[in-house]
Design an enzyme around this catalytic site. Structure first.
Site, PDB file in Angstrom:
ATOM      1  N   GLU A  51      71.736   0.122 -15.102  1.00 13.62           N
ATOM      2  CA  GLU A  51      71.825  -1.349 -14.314  1.00 13.62           C
ATOM      3  C   GLU A  51      72.877  -2.242 -15.493  1.00 13.62           C
ATOM      4  O   GLU A  51      72.827  -2.913 -15.181  1.00 13.62           O
ATOM      5  CB  GLU A  51      70.596  -1.074 -15.388  1.00 13.62           C
ATOM      6  CG  GLU A  51      70.233  -0.701 -17.317  1.00 13.62           C
ATOM      7  CD  GLU A  51      69.567  -1.475 -17.300  1.00 13.62           C
ATOM      8  OE1 GLU A  51      68.745  -1.755 -18.239  1.00 13.62           O
ATOM      9  OE2 GLU A  51      68.045  -0.045 -16.983  1.00 13.62           O
ATOM     10  N   PHE A  52      73.493  -1.328 -16.082  1.00  7.40           N
ATOM     11  CA  PHE A  52      74.884  -2.003 -17.079  1.00  7.40           C
ATOM     12  C   PHE A  52      76.298  -1.966 -16.028  1.00  7.40           C
ATOM     13  O   PHE A  52      77.133  -2.189 -16.027  1.00  7.40           O
ATOM     14  CB  PHE A  52      75.189  -0.733 -18.000  1.00  7.40           C
ATOM     15  CG  PHE A  52      74.203  -1.098 -18.955  1.00  7.40           C
ATOM     16  CD1 PHE A  52      74.521  -2.135 -20.192  1.00  7.40           C
ATOM     17  CD2 PHE A  52      74.012  -0.689 -19.329  1.00  7.40           C
ATOM     18  CE1 PHE A  52      74.292  -2.556 -21.229  1.00  7.40           C
ATOM     19  CE2 PHE A  52      72.967  -0.353 -20.725  1.00  7.40           C
ATOM     20  CZ  PHE A  52      73.185  -1.550 -21.213  1.00  7.40           C
TER      21      PHE A  52
END
Lengths: 254, 323
Positions: A51-52
């Site tokens: 997700e980052f």
């Protein structure tokens, strides 16, 4: 037969669910190991997304967090949270992996609080990216390490991440993207799916040595049972070898 | 636009675009002036009690830890936080400096939940509003765009939405329900980067997390950098600049500024230190002892690094591995 532990079994079951040439949104822990195993078995072109902003990491070394440097080691792309979440929101991400303290029969998950929101008995970490994953990925797979009545509950204390919400059509009515939602649940007792019409959780396979009754007894809600319940294959010697020697040789997780 | 649902949480920071525009117009000068200063100077000058602050990325990855420890040493109180964090937010909560959190995730990933967050929230001491990770970041993005909100489909149908301060409206184009996320403007943003010049032009290696958005959503922006480089270097590779100097108020040279977290391509995270902290954090007294030793017990970041020791730091450098 080769001896194996429960974590190894769960990783193998989750890995077998992943398809080649797809994108899977994973977090740390079992999903990440399952993705690494799948890439070395049947899905070499599986793109693992974090997700980052890490897309397509080699996973030669296992990340300890969803933003650490191993999430984009030898990757195709190191972007940021907006790009990762927006990629999911515009329909590019097939699989999303989730976990939680509680799951209900529609696959809704709680990772926020146990007890009352304003004076919780236990304050859990919160949604993180889970709600986004559960909202936008085409198919989500929940990993529940402990299958018992406290975790497979009739009513969640808090609905953090959407499954099928209150049942058929509820996701669409709420405004979530059509044709998305929960796909599988991997637990230490078995593999569950969802009934195509009622969208209720349904036992598909038990784990080796586990009976159907055991699954039902350890579930607080009424679990549907497939007309033919299979048994999950135990980890093969090849899966175990790759898992132990190549995926997690430092035994960070297994 | 028809409002279909309103989250019941308090909006801890109003999305006042005009106020932000006016503030930056009056305060952000574009002169190329040197902004190098110490952590002490930067925090004393730009952080006030009651400020709404945001940190990027999170406590074990490229996090502004040297700046966070300085905020605690200076005892800046009644802070309001945007919470995607681990170690840095644990420390601020343990020091009892936080009143409210717009929380998305505070926890230790594979190592489990945060004991410090539990004590802070379960006692009712800290007020929360819940959001998803995407939602918080898009709130920064809205602020970065200079608009009051952005639409998304995240959070629809859930308690995460109910306990947020978002609103569901009927989309005027499609007639479908859509979530509106209020822009999140920060009083102070804190970012740790790989390289900056003395004016504040910053370059980051690896994933950029939400640095781009948070930098642009901040009234005041403090950056710390592993390395201070010549502006010539910045000008040679301007496509690598993620934060231009005119957004920045202070530049702090902070080698190992993310310790005990990692910094990609520079040093790996200090597992031993973090595991010990996690163990200590179960007990309020031991948590306090940790703060006494590593935060209050040292004057500045230099003394902190001396306490950690050169040998350990060199080992962390060797552990990071190559590209």
């Amino acid at each position: 037969m080769v001896e194996y532990n429960e974590t190894e079994l769960l990783i193998c079951i989750a890995a077998r669910l992943m398809e080649n040439k797809m994108i899977a949104f994973v977090g740390t822990g079992i999903p990440m190991l399952a993705a690494a195993l799948a890439k070395k078995m049947h899905a070499p072109e599986l793109v693992v997304a974090f997700e980052f902003g890490g897309f397509g990491a080699s996973l030669e070394k296992l990340p300890l967090g969803v933003g650490d440097s191993r999430t984009f080691h030898k990757a195709f792309l190191a972007s940021g949270i907006c790009d990762a979440m927006e990629t999911a929101q515009r329909g590019f991400i097939e699989y999303g992996f989730l976990g939680g303290a509680q799951i209900d029969m529609y696959g809704n998950l709680n990772t926020t609080v146990i007890g009352d929101y304003y004076r919780p008995k236990v304050r859990l970490p919160g949604s993180g990216g889970a709600n986004d994953v559960g909202s936008h990925c085409w198919k989500t797979i929940a990993i529940m390490r402990q299958h018992d009545k406290k975790r497979f509950v009739k009513k969640l204390d808090f609905l953090t991440t959407p499954g099928y919400l209150t049942g058929p059509g509820a996701r669409e009515k709420a405004g979530l993207p059509p044709d998305t939602g929960p796909y599988r649940v991997v637990s230490n007792l078995g593999l569950m799916g969802y009934h195509p019409e009622s969208k209720r959780m349904m036992l598909l396979k038990t784990n080796p040595g586990v009976s159907i009754e055991q699954v039902l007894e350890n579930t607080e809600f009424e679990m549907l049972v497939a007309s033919q319940v299979g048994v999950n294959e135990p980890p093969t010697p090849e899966e175990l070898r790759i898992l132990r020697e190549e995926v997690d040789p430092d035994r960070l997780y297994i | 636009m028809e409002i279909l649902q309103s989250g019941e949480a308090e909006l801890f920071q109003k999305p006042d675009v005009w106020a932000f525009r006016k503030w930056v117009h009056e305060h952000k000068d574009k002169t190329l002036r040197e902004k190098l200063m110490t952590e002490q100077e930067a925090i004393a000058k730009f952080v006030s009690d009651g400020d709404y602050i945001g940190t990027e990325l999170y406590g074990t990855v490229r996090a502004p830890m040297s700046l966070t420890r300085e905020i605690i040493r200076q005892g800046k109180k009644h802070l309001r936080l945007a919470g995607q964090g681990i170690h840095e937010i644990d420390l601020l909560l343990a020091a009892d400096l936080v009143d409210t959190i717009d929380i998305t995730y505070i926890g230790w990933e594979v190592y489990g939940i945060s004991n410090i967050l539990r004590r802070a929230v379960e006692s009712g001491r800290v007020k929360t509003a819940d959001w998803s990770n995407g939602a918080i970041t898009w709130r920064f993005k809205a602020a970065a765009m200079g608009v009051p909100f952005l639409p998304t489909f995240s959070m629809l149908g859930t308690d995460t939405l109910k306990y947020s301060a978002a609103k569901v409206v009927k989309c005027p184009f499609t007639g479908q329900p859509v979530v509106l996320l209020p822009a999140l403007f920060l009083d102070v943003g804190l970012i740790h980067v790989h390289r900056a010049d003395k004016y504040g032009n910053c370059q980051i290696e690896g994933i950029s997390g939400f640095a781009f958005e948070l930098a642009r959503a901040s009234k005041k922006l403090i950056v710390s950098a592993e390395e201070i480089i010549d502006t010539e270097e910045i000008r040679k590779y301007p496509e690598h600049t993620i934060i231009p100097y005119f957004l920045v108020d202070a530049v702090v040279h902070a080698p190992f500024g993310s310790h005990p977290g990692e910094m990609c391509y520079r040093y790996w995270r200090d597992e031993e230190h973090l595991k010990k902290f996690l163990e200590d954090s179960k007990d309020p007294e031991k948590t306090k002892a940790y703060l006494d030793k590593y935060v209050y017990g040292v004057k500045n970041h230099q003394e902190y690094l001396e306490l950690i020791g050169e040998e350990r730091l060199q080992k962390l450098k060797q552990m990071i591995g190559g590209r």
